[in-house]
Design an enzyme around this catalytic site. Structure first.
Site, PDB file in Angstrom:
ATOM      1  N   ARG A 375       0.976  -0.960  -0.085  1.00 56.51           N
ATOM      2  CA  ARG A 375       0.115  -0.121  -0.105  1.00 56.51           C
ATOM      3  C   ARG A 375       0.855   1.503   0.406  1.00 56.51           C
ATOM      4  O   ARG A 375       0.585   2.540   0.034  1.00 56.51           O
ATOM      5  CB  ARG A 375      -1.143  -0.408   1.395  1.00 56.51           C
ATOM      6  CG  ARG A 375      -1.837   1.113   1.209  1.00 56.51           C
ATOM      7  CD  ARG A 375      -2.914   1.169   1.848  1.00 56.51           C
ATOM      8  NE  ARG A 375      -3.491   0.632   3.329  1.00 56.51           N
ATOM      9  CZ  ARG A 375      -3.857  -0.650   4.222  1.00 56.51           C
ATOM     10  NH1 ARG A 375      -5.227  -0.379   3.899  1.00 56.51           N
ATOM     11  NH2 ARG A 375      -3.868  -0.997   5.160  1.00 56.51           N
ATOM     12  N   VAL A 497      -9.286   1.625  -3.934  1.00 58.01           N
ATOM     13  CA  VAL A 497      -8.792   0.043  -3.973  1.00 58.01           C
ATOM     14  C   VAL A 497      -8.238   0.376  -2.675  1.00 58.01           C
ATOM     15  O   VAL A 497      -7.430   1.942  -2.580  1.00 58.01           O
ATOM     16  CB  VAL A 497      -8.339  -0.174  -5.319  1.00 58.01           C
ATOM     17  CG1 VAL A 497      -9.156   0.110  -6.410  1.00 58.01           C
ATOM     18  CG2 VAL A 497      -6.867   0.781  -5.769  1.00 58.01           C
ATOM     19  N   GLU A 498      -7.577  -0.703  -2.398  1.00 59.68           N
ATOM     20  CA  GLU A 498      -6.534  -1.356  -1.126  1.00 59.68           C
ATOM     21  C   GLU A 498      -7.056  -0.055  -0.115  1.00 59.68           C
ATOM     22  O   GLU A 498      -6.284   0.111   0.940  1.00 59.68           O
ATOM     23  CB  GLU A 498      -5.483  -0.855  -1.758  1.00 59.68           C
ATOM     24  CG  GLU A 498      -4.398  -1.693  -2.898  1.00 59.68           C
ATOM     25  CD  GLU A 498      -2.859  -1.504  -3.156  1.00 59.68           C
ATOM     26  OE1 GLU A 498      -2.068  -0.830  -1.934  1.00 59.68           O
ATOM     27  OE2 GLU A 498      -2.893  -2.074  -3.906  1.00 59.68           O
ATOM     28  N   GLY A 499      -8.592  -0.529   0.443  1.00 62.35           N
ATOM     29  CA  GLY A 499      -9.106   0.054   1.466  1.00 62.35           C
ATOM     30  C   GLY A 499      -9.491   1.667   0.686  1.00 62.35           C
ATOM     31  O   GLY A 499      -8.649   2.482   0.998  1.00 62.35           O
TER      32      GLY A 499
END
Ligand SMILES: Cc1cc2nc3c(=O)[nH]c(=O)nc-3n(C[C@H](O)[C@H](O)[C@H](O)COP(=O)(O)OP(=O)(O)OC[C@H]3O[C@@H](n4cnc5c(N)ncnc54)[C@H](O)[C@@H]3O)c2cc1C
Length: 825
Positions: A375, A497-499
């Site tokens: 991330r 995306v990704e949280g």
């Protein structure tokens, strides 16, 4: 009188000791000395000593303290401690903390920060950036990709595979490139400067996915089979976690694996029956191997006693009978490959689990550990490349485009939007470099990766909005020459995306930060969970009394730093940046104080008070971003010409930290605490201001003026002047216009009037006629006219070209009429 002086000395001594985080023994000794002086002066009675001894002795004798204080407090703590789910525990345990924990603890050591090594590229990484990356970008046609084909061209895919773009994280022993996190970041930034689709497609396999999971957790056999194939591009991976029912709450996926016996390659083996319905999966439509997350159950207890084993990750070849994959979603006209996949009751062997059967149920931990690293690289780097590209293009456009006889970049209103873009570009590079640098030092910085992901993607979204405003219609009309619109369309993808960002800001940054960065909270939690009671009391005692001392210290530090505006606190430099370090000392102490106050007064409820958590997280984030800016400035040699950018970033961040803190007090659930602490932290009100108009003017000027400071903003971008590289062409146009301006002035002067700055070919002819310019100078004007027209013109098309369904135009018109008639009938 003596009594009064003694009291003042006592309070001052306690404050000074607390400010400097003295130990309990030091406190006790100091108070005893002051009492002894008081006794000598005859102002302290025996009663004073009795009270002192009654408090000091139990506190200083560990066995007494633990028996009569710590034990009951531990009991109370266990009662009020909120239950933590196993997914929360694993998320908190994953990763490491780094510089953000110093910022969180109220007393940052600036020398330590400046001594963190500056990330550098190896010769091999630099050669990759100068070679394959540039070659790839030269062949990339973004309009063709995003509009005409809705996919990368086959030769681009092939080049990506051949040159190892999908294998930047794979170790050399398996045929990968094994690049540092910094090198990956530089590659992604450069790719984004020409094509977001390209950087997304390259970013994903190098981020969280089969490659990463296999390297960390795969069995030797899995590594030997898959990693060389992934490195060569013989396998295309994707990773499927998200389901229609479980997006942000990924721990709640309804997809299942049931352990059972079944037939595999002619033999009966223990395996699992998998059922899944996933969506939004990047690369799924072209994947050959599907990384799958599901919840594993063992109802017949074939593996052991547990029936619910938990989230598990497996690798499923897409050729496995029954796997449905290949359809595409269409994410906002940034058509990277993304789509759904399903499977219903598909039997596979246990050795499809990443890491084999022993890793059954370990999937969540694997994912959060890898996410702590990934991330911080892909999305922040793509966003950073995007912001920097937008800053360069906006600077060039604002200098070239004229209205009201002036470059629009000289207008104050435009300068405001430009300064944001320029400031964010400087800060994005600073914080992404610092974060990936932490990874290269061996950290798995889960809090930093959340901060960097959230703020870089948010800054990218704001920068592109500002850039669109500055460009007016030029930004809006799409076509091969529009270098902004795809970024504008695609910005929400990175946000989601990704949280997704609301979740990241409100829950993740501070939620993880509070427990991981605090020097005592995790230790208290862990102590309370110990089964051995004596060990629990000893560990809890250490953590609790450390915590109390820490909290007292933070109160006095905050009080003094706020009262004095931080001016007497330490800064590593005494130049124009000193005041920013001092303000950060102040905010760092206030954050440490308010963290303890929030945790102490809200307890487990803090988890649900997301907006309190978000504001505390904002303060931590602003401290991190500001420190990254100051580090960058230092690492680049403290260049005076960069100071406006540094000032803009620091002032913007610190004003945001101030606002977050103020709003925290105004909304603090306990009103008395909120009101009292607001007076402590803001005794003089909100004194910090955002960057002045003068600073913004200077930032806007840097963006429009070729030179070292501007070049540093565009560091690692693809700026070659090529027909398909709009950013490179804008750079050239800016240079051409600037060198032509003095020639233009010469002609205007000779003509006796201020000519309009267009039709520069005619100006060149006039200059030659008036014999005031040479042929070479006339060429400068003609080149500038070409660049100017490129910069301001937009695309237009034959009407048929734009229809996605060509049968609806001209030749298809009859069909449309027929369709209408059919429907009416
Ligand atoms: C283009 C694209 C590519 C993707 N690639 C992949 C991939 O390769 N593999 C994969 O597994 N997944 C992938 N995803 C899924 C992505 O990670 C999820 O979309 C993301 O987790 C959000 O889930 P959601 O869209 O269902 O939103 P929801 O979870 O429905 O959230 C909606 C909103 O509510 C907010 N929210 C939710 N819970 C909270 C909370 N507790 N507090 C505050 N706010 C909250 C969110 O922040 C968001 O703003 C991709 C998604 C997209 C759009």
């Amino acid at each position: 009188m003596e009594m009064l002086i003694l009291c003042v000395v006592l309070v001052a001594a306690i404050a000074a000791l607390a400010y400097n985080r003295a130990s309990l023994t030091m406190f006790t000794a100091a108070i005893a000395i002051i009492l002894a002086i008081g006794t000598a002066l005859d102002v302290v009675s025996t009663l004073g000593w009795v009270i002192f001894l009654l408090v000091a002795l139990p506190l200083n004798i560990a066995s007494v303290r633990q028996q009569y204080l710590t034990k009951p407090l531990l009991k109370l703590y266990r009662k009020i401690m909120p239950e933590m789910s196993s997914t929360e525990k694993e998320a908190i345990d994953a990763g490491t903390t780094w510089w953000e924990s110093d910022l969180f603890r109220g007393n940052p050591d600036w020398h330590k920060m400046h001594n963190f090594p500056v990330p550098r590229l190896s010769a091999e990484e630099q050669a990759f950036l100068d070679g394959p990356v540039e070659e790839l970008l030269a062949m990339m046609d973004d309009w063709h990709t995003t509009h005409e084909r809705a996919d990368l061209a086959p030769e681009v895919y092939q080049y990506l595979k051949d040159k190892g773009f999908f294998a930047m994280i794979i170790k050399k022993q398996y045929g990968g490139l094994e690049f540092s996190a910094y090198a990956q970041s530089c590659v992604l930034q450069k790719l984004t400067s020409k094509s977001m689709v390209l950087s997304s497609i390259v970013g994903v396999p190098n981020s969280l996915g089969p490659g990463e999971l296999l390297q960390h957790y795969g069995t030797d056999e899995q590594k030997k089979h898959y990693l060389p194939r992934l490195a060569k591009g013989l396998e295309v991976p994707c990773f499927a976690l998200t389901s229609p029912e479980a997006g942000s709450d990924a721990g709640a996926i309804p997809d299942t694996g049931i352990i059972c016996k079944g037939e595999w390659e002619g033999k009966e083996v223990i395996g699992m029956r998998l059922t899944w319905n996933k969506r939004y999966i990047t690369l799924a439509p072209i994947a050959t191997v599907l990384g799958l997350a599901f919840k594993l159950y063992d109802p017949e207890k074939l593996l052991g006693d547990k029936e619910e084993l938990g989230i598990t990750c497996a690798l499923i070849p897409v050729t496995t009978p029954g796997v449905k994959i290949g359809r595409r979603h269409f994410p906002l006209n940034v058509p990277f490959q993304n789509g759904p996949t399903q499977g219903d009751n598909i039997f596979v062997p246990l050795d499809y689990i990443i890491g084999g059967a022993k890793m059954a149920g370990q999937g969540w931990r694997m994912l959060v550990e890898c996410l702590s690293v990934g991330r911080a690289i892909t999305l922040p780097s793509n966003s950073t490349g995007g912001i920097k590209a937008v800053a360069m293009a906006t600077g060039a456009y604002a200098r070239i485009r004229r209205q009201f006889k002036l470059p629009i970049g000289k207008m104050e209103g435009v300068e405001e939007a430009m300064a944001r873009v320029g400031g964010y570009a400087y800060m994005a590079e600073a914080s992404t470099t610092m974060s990936v640098g932490a990874i290269d030092l061996g950290e798995k910085p889960s809090v930093i990766s959340a901060i960097t992901k959230y703020h870089m993607t948010e800054r990218m979204r704001q920068a592109i909005i500002d850039a669109m405003d500055v460009h007016g219609g030029k930004g809006i009309c799409m076509g091969p020459n529009n270098y902004l619109a795809r970024g504008y369309q695609g910005a929400p993808v990175a946000i989601t995306v990704e949280g997704a960002n609301i979740l990241t800001r409100n829950m993740i940054i501070y939620g993880q930060g509070a427990i991981r960065c605090h020097p005592y909270v995790l230790a208290e939690l862990q102590a309370a969970q110990l089964d051995d009671e004596a060990a629990a009391v000893t560990a809890f005692d250490k953590a609790l009394f450390g915590h109390i001392g820490f909290a007292i210290s933070n109160f006095f530090r905050t009080f003094w730093l706020s009262l004095s505006g931080g001016v007497f606190s330490t800064a590593p430099y005494s130049d124009a940046t000193a005041k920013y370090y001092k303000q950060m000392n102040r905010f760092s102490a206030a954050l440490a104080l308010m963290s303890d106050v929030a945790m102490g007064t809200l307890g487990g409820d803090l988890k649900r008070r997301e907006r309190i958590s978000a504001r505390l997280g904002d303060i931590l984030s602003m401290l991190y971003l500001t420190s990254a800016v100051l580090k960058r400035f230092n690492d680049e040699g403290r260049k005076a010409e960069d100071l406006p950018l540094v000032q803009w970033c620091c002032e913007d961040n610190l004003a945001k930290a101030q606002l977050a803190l103020d709003e925290l007090f105004d909304n603090f659930p306990n009103r008395i605490v909120g009101t009292v602490l607001k007076r402590v932290v803001f005794p003089w009100g909100r004194t910090l201001r955002k960057a002045s108009d003068v600073t913004e003017h200077k930032v806007a000027r840097i963006m429009q003026t070729p030179g070292e400071a501007r070049s540093r903003l565009g560091h690692h971008l693809y700026l070659k002047n090529e027909p398909l590289n709009q950013l490179g062409r804008m750079e050239q146009a800016l240079k051409d216009v600037l060198v032509a301006e003095p020639v233009f002035d010469k002609v205007s002067h000779a003509a006796g009037k201020r000519l309009p700055f267009y039709r520069l070919n005619e100006v060149a002819d006039l200059g030659l006629e008036l014999k005031v310019i040479s042929e070479a100078e006339a060429k400068l004007l003609r080149d500038a006219e070409q660049g100017r027209l490129f910069a301001i013109n937009v695309d237009d098309f034959e009407p048929e070209y734009l229809a996605a369904d060509k049968t609806l135009t001209q030749q298809g018109a009859g069909a449309v009429e027929k369709d209408k008639k059919d429907k009416a009938a």
